[in-house]
Design an enzyme around this catalytic site. Structure first.
Site, PDB file in Angstrom:
ATOM      1  N   GLY A   1      72.790  15.802  92.189  1.00 16.67           N
ATOM      2  CA  GLY A   1      73.109  14.533  91.545  1.00 16.67           C
ATOM      3  C   GLY A   1      73.826  14.730  90.225  1.00 16.67           C
ATOM      4  N   HIS A   2      73.355  15.686  89.420  1.00 18.60           N
ATOM      5  CA  HIS A   2      74.036  15.984  88.159  1.00 18.60           C
ATOM      6  C   HIS A   2      75.470  16.455  88.414  1.00 18.60           C
ATOM      7  CE1 HIS A   2      69.736  16.740  86.761  1.00 18.60           C
ATOM      8  NE2 HIS A   2      70.164  15.818  85.928  1.00 18.60           N
TER       9      HIS A   2
ATOM     10  N   GLN B   1      61.157  11.461  74.363  1.00 16.89           N
ATOM     11  CA  GLN B   1      61.046  10.546  75.496  1.00 16.89           C
ATOM     12  C   GLN B   1      59.866  10.891  76.397  1.00 16.89           C
ATOM     13  OE1 GLN B   1      65.101  11.777  76.687  1.00 16.89           O
ATOM     14  NE2 GLN B   1      64.355  11.722  78.798  1.00 16.89           N
TER      15      GLN B   1
END
Length: 372
Positions: free
Chosen positions: A72-73, A97
């Protein structure tokens, strides 16, 4: 009004598609490997390099990541290379985060593999006519990113933060209270440092893309946000760095996420617009899987907890009771794959031997259905 309508239109363009460890020294210049892909640890050398790219007339696409790169990256990087002459990829596991009880320390760290993938992709881009190239990796230290105080993941926290309310407190923000504060803060820093013409994010983290669009709009950041389609495994599971934690047993059950969303999407496609009518099908798929697993023995089952199913406005991510056919909606969900209670000899296990709980998210955009 025209501006507002334009923003709404942009927010629905989700299906965009284009047909060795770094040095820890704070004073050492950028390292270079194969074809001068630079590795920057410090901000001043990167800024100097960015100015030179600007003087050379290059355009810059930016793909921010936490590392643990997957297909995906790489698709995001290909999209960036299709629109820009140079691409910078950041690899930074941002602590703000992650909540104080979350999986920061166990998050997969695969620097050597990440670099190898980027080198191979750059070689591929070199063979593609008209494609841009991977110019640099920005792998900053936490001291560089948070120079005046250590990063803080508590609430209210000590430090300089960007918060977007109520958007950042809904859905993922409700389950992970500091998550979007950390995302918005680190992205503001990264965008200011890299100064890209365009930034690239995946639709899988749909609420994050809405947060980033809001950040760019509200703070007048001079960059375009591109959202690329979710990349999926052949069985429909959305690709994620966290998938490596799941062995064969949990991996087989995790497809319930995409199956539930597809069932709800089918209801919308058949003309249903009421929240209850759409989400009922998703809950039915998920509940059946939960019951099937609970009926199995400890050595056979993979436990699931459903966090939420959401039907939300595409701009605000606030829940809607009826989908406006001219606006569409965001259908999303989150589940937790629980640690295996008992593992069997010879069983194919994931990273951490399937003892790490895995939180999975996914979504489908319900596109506007204008009357014919």
């Amino acid at each position: 009004m025209a501006s507002r309508l334009a923003h709404r239109h942009i927010a629905l363009q989700w299906s965009y598609r284009i047909s060795s460890q770094p040095s820890t020294s704070q004073t050492r210049p950028a390292r270079i490997f194969a074809r001068c892909i630079h590795i920057f640890r410090d901000i001043p050398p990167l800024r100097q390099h960015r100015r030179q790219l600007l003087l050379n007339g290059d355009t810059l696409g930016f793909v921010p990541t936490l590392g643990a790169l997957h297909h995906g990256h790489l698709c995001l990087i290909r999209a960036a290379a299709a629109e820009n002459s140079k691409v910078i990829v950041s690899i930074y596991l941002n602590p703000t985060q992650f909540g104080v009880t979350e999986d920061l320390n166990s998050y997969p760290k695969t620097w050597d593999t990440d670099v190898a993938q980027l080198r191979a992709l750059d070689a591929e881009l070199a063979r593609t006519h008209g494609a841009g190239r991977i110019e640099a990796i920005f792998a900053p230290t936490t001291k560089a990113m948070y120079p005046t105080s250590p990063p803080d993941s508590t609430i209210p926290g000590v430090g300089s933060f960007i918060t977007l309310t109520p958007l950042g407190t809904l859905l993922e923000g409700a389950s992970r209270p500091v998550f979007f504060r950390g995302v918005a803060t680190v992205c503001m820093k990264l965008f200011n440092i890299v100064q890209p013409e365009r930034v690239y994010f995946g639709q899988k983290d749909v609420q994050q893309t809405v947060v980033i669009r809001r950040l760019v709009t509200d703070f007048h950041l001079d960059t375009l946000v591109r959202v690329c389609p979710t990349e999926r495994e052949p069985d429909g599971l959305a690709m994620s760095s966290r998938n490596v934690y799941m062995g064969q047993r949990r991996r087989k059950v995790s497809v319930v996420l995409s199956q539930a969303l597809r069932a709800a999407e089918a209801a919308y496609g058949m003309g249903r617009r009421e929240r209850g009518d759409i989400l009922a099908l998703a809950w039915d798929v998920a509940n059946r899987m939960v019951m099937e697993q609970e009926a199995l023995g400890e050595a056979e089952r993979a436990g699931i907890e459903v966090d939420y199913f959401s039907l939300a406005d595409p701009d605000s991510m606030e829940e809607v009771e009826v989908v406006d056919g001219e606006r569409g909606a965001v259908l999303s969900c989150a589940i937790k794959m629980l640690p295996l209670e008992v593992t069997k000899p010879g069983e194919v296990l994931g990273l951490g031997e399937d003892k790490v709980p895995v939180r999975l998210i996914d979504n489908i955009i319900l596109q506007p259905q204008r009357p014919s």
